[in-house]
Design a protein around this motif. Sequence first.
Motif, PDB file in Angstrom:
ATOM      1  N   VAL A  22       7.103 -32.195 -14.889  1.00  0.00           N
ATOM      2  CA  VAL A  22       6.391 -30.981 -14.486  1.00  0.00           C
ATOM      3  C   VAL A  22       7.443 -29.919 -14.189  1.00  0.00           C
ATOM      4  CG1 VAL A  22       4.725 -29.947 -12.903  1.00  0.00           C
ATOM      5  CG2 VAL A  22       4.529 -32.381 -13.490  1.00  0.00           C
ATOM      6  N   ALA A  23       7.627 -28.993 -15.131  1.00  0.00           N
ATOM      7  CA  ALA A  23       8.626 -27.929 -14.959  1.00  0.00           C
ATOM      8  C   ALA A  23       8.029 -26.831 -14.098  1.00  0.00           C
ATOM      9  CB  ALA A  23       9.032 -27.376 -16.321  1.00  0.00           C
ATOM     10  N   ASP A  54      18.788 -25.958 -14.095  1.00  0.00           N
ATOM     11  CA  ASP A  54      18.533 -24.562 -14.463  1.00  0.00           C
ATOM     12  C   ASP A  54      17.990 -24.533 -15.888  1.00  0.00           C
ATOM     13  OD1 ASP A  54      18.539 -21.903 -15.184  1.00  0.00           O
ATOM     14  OD2 ASP A  54      20.467 -21.452 -14.224  1.00  0.00           O
ATOM     15  N   LEU A  55      16.704 -24.261 -16.006  1.00  0.00           N
ATOM     16  CA  LEU A  55      16.038 -24.331 -17.314  1.00  0.00           C
ATOM     17  C   LEU A  55      16.493 -23.228 -18.275  1.00  0.00           C
ATOM     18  CD1 LEU A  55      12.397 -25.224 -16.168  1.00  0.00           C
ATOM     19  CD2 LEU A  55      14.134 -26.771 -17.104  1.00  0.00           C
ATOM     20  N   THR A  56      17.223 -22.233 -17.772  1.00  0.00           N
ATOM     21  CA  THR A  56      17.741 -21.192 -18.672  1.00  0.00           C
ATOM     22  C   THR A  56      19.033 -21.649 -19.360  1.00  0.00           C
ATOM     23  OG1 THR A  56      19.062 -20.042 -16.991  1.00  0.00           O
ATOM     24  CG2 THR A  56      16.756 -19.362 -17.222  1.00  0.00           C
ATOM     25  N   HIS A  57      19.602 -22.765 -18.920  1.00  0.00           N
ATOM     26  CA  HIS A  57      20.846 -23.272 -19.510  1.00  0.00           C
ATOM     27  C   HIS A  57      20.519 -24.356 -20.531  1.00  0.00           C
ATOM     28  CE1 HIS A  57      23.513 -21.892 -15.887  1.00  0.00           C
ATOM     29  NE2 HIS A  57      23.021 -20.896 -16.597  1.00  0.00           N
ATOM     30  N   GLN A  58      20.704 -24.037 -21.786  1.00  0.00           N
ATOM     31  CA  GLN A  58      20.295 -24.940 -22.868  1.00  0.00           C
ATOM     32  C   GLN A  58      20.967 -26.309 -22.763  1.00  0.00           C
ATOM     33  OE1 GLN A  58      21.134 -23.521 -26.814  1.00  0.00           O
ATOM     34  NE2 GLN A  58      19.801 -25.016 -27.791  1.00  0.00           N
ATOM     35  N   SER A  59      22.255 -26.333 -22.479  1.00  0.00           N
ATOM     36  CA  SER A  59      22.972 -27.618 -22.449  1.00  0.00           C
ATOM     37  C   SER A  59      22.470 -28.504 -21.304  1.00  0.00           C
ATOM     38  CB  SER A  59      24.485 -27.395 -22.327  1.00  0.00           C
ATOM     39  OG  SER A  59      24.772 -26.664 -21.158  1.00  0.00           O
ATOM     40  N   GLN A  99      14.135 -17.867 -22.398  1.00  0.00           N
ATOM     41  CA  GLN A  99      15.114 -18.954 -22.314  1.00  0.00           C
ATOM     42  C   GLN A  99      14.471 -20.244 -21.820  1.00  0.00           C
ATOM     43  OE1 GLN A  99      17.862 -16.970 -19.740  1.00  0.00           O
ATOM     44  NE2 GLN A  99      19.055 -16.080 -21.403  1.00  0.00           N
ATOM     45  N   ILE A 100      13.713 -20.153 -20.740  1.00  0.00           N
ATOM     46  CA  ILE A 100      13.072 -21.347 -20.167  1.00  0.00           C
ATOM     47  C   ILE A 100      12.206 -22.047 -21.210  1.00  0.00           C
ATOM     48  CG2 ILE A 100      11.281 -22.145 -18.550  1.00  0.00           C
ATOM     49  CD1 ILE A 100      12.295 -19.990 -16.568  1.00  0.00           C
ATOM     50  N   GLN A 101      11.282 -21.272 -21.798  1.00  0.00           N
ATOM     51  CA  GLN A 101      10.314 -21.937 -22.685  1.00  0.00           C
ATOM     52  C   GLN A 101      10.957 -22.408 -23.997  1.00  0.00           C
ATOM     53  OE1 GLN A 101       7.917 -18.532 -22.159  1.00  0.00           O
ATOM     54  NE2 GLN A 101       8.127 -17.809 -24.258  1.00  0.00           N
ATOM     55  N   THR A 102      11.897 -21.640 -24.538  1.00  0.00           N
ATOM     56  CA  THR A 102      12.570 -22.062 -25.773  1.00  0.00           C
ATOM     57  C   THR A 102      13.332 -23.363 -25.539  1.00  0.00           C
ATOM     58  OG1 THR A 102      12.797 -19.773 -26.503  1.00  0.00           O
ATOM     59  CG2 THR A 102      14.217 -21.384 -27.569  1.00  0.00           C
ATOM     60  N   ASN A 103      14.079 -23.422 -24.440  1.00  0.00           N
ATOM     61  CA  ASN A 103      14.864 -24.627 -24.140  1.00  0.00           C
ATOM     62  C   ASN A 103      13.962 -25.841 -23.925  1.00  0.00           C
ATOM     63  OD1 ASN A 103      17.206 -23.114 -24.285  1.00  0.00           O
ATOM     64  ND2 ASN A 103      17.375 -22.815 -22.070  1.00  0.00           N
TER      65      ASN A 103
END
Length: 323
Positions: A22-23, A54-59, A99-103
């Motif tokens: 659950v994000a 951090d959901l904005t960080h892809q790695s 960023q959040i949703q794409t990752n």
Amino acid sequence: MGAAPNQETNSFLPDKSAKVFVAGHRGLVGSAIVRKLQDLGFTNLLLRTHADLDLTHQSDVESFFSTQTPRYVILAAAKVGGIHANNTYPADFIAVNLQIQTNVIDSSYRHGVEKLIFLGSSCIYPKFAPQPIPERALLTGPLEPTNEWYAVAKIAGIKMCQAYRIQFNWDAISAMPTNLYGPNDNFHPENSHVLPALMRRFHEAKIKGFKQVVVWGTGSPLREFLHVDDLADAVVFLMEKYSGLSHVNVGSGTEVSIKELAELVKEVVGFEGEVVWDDSKPDGTPRKLMDSSMLQALGWSPKISLRDGLVGTYNWYLEHVKE
């Protein structure tokens, strides 16, 4: 091509030990979904605070999915705010949400998540959409300028789920809730939405013994409200029952004028003074109602009346919100 609109989906509810990510579990929506899943007996919820992940960080997202391998994902994480915040930080609202949703969506697909639900907002619809607003109104006209940055990101999320369904036959669905309220709402004096703002103002007026509370506008606009626990119930219902290309509106189907809402909140809070309407201030859109007939046709309807929901929300406010 993707699944047909009402294709039977793999059953979500029986597997209570499945890993469910659950994000955004601390927010208004995410916390309600966690409560609902825990009530249903789910024992393996994956919950991470912003400090943890951090959901904005892809790695970081990639690493989380490869090590934790959730089976289901409920994407309720977003950067949200009112008109003032949207006008002040447009870059944040579009970039952070994209960023959040794409990752999360991409990593979910690539790491074998069985099903994902993406949660948006009614602000995805054109400013002058027909009322009540059907799902097909998406992308038929210009957006409301005050929150278009957020809306464009959310529209991209819907389209991303559709694209992955079409190209990979992957079970990603989207739900668009109406105005929500309930426990864990934002009661901030300056940047909260109309319902929690009214509740706080009537409560403070009651405590301080004020004779009146001034509310902006004429009170005539009509708005739709859904208790966040009803939304959580709808999310579980859609995870279990729905697998289709279209996003699904989630609303109560009932409207209340801002004037009626103010009187109801006043009564629930127990403020004895009068409500004064400042009609020199703007009213906003005269009507904003979602057409939720698609969800109702699938067999879901809300359970919590506005009055009962307000009573529960006020009790939560009294326990949790500092003066």
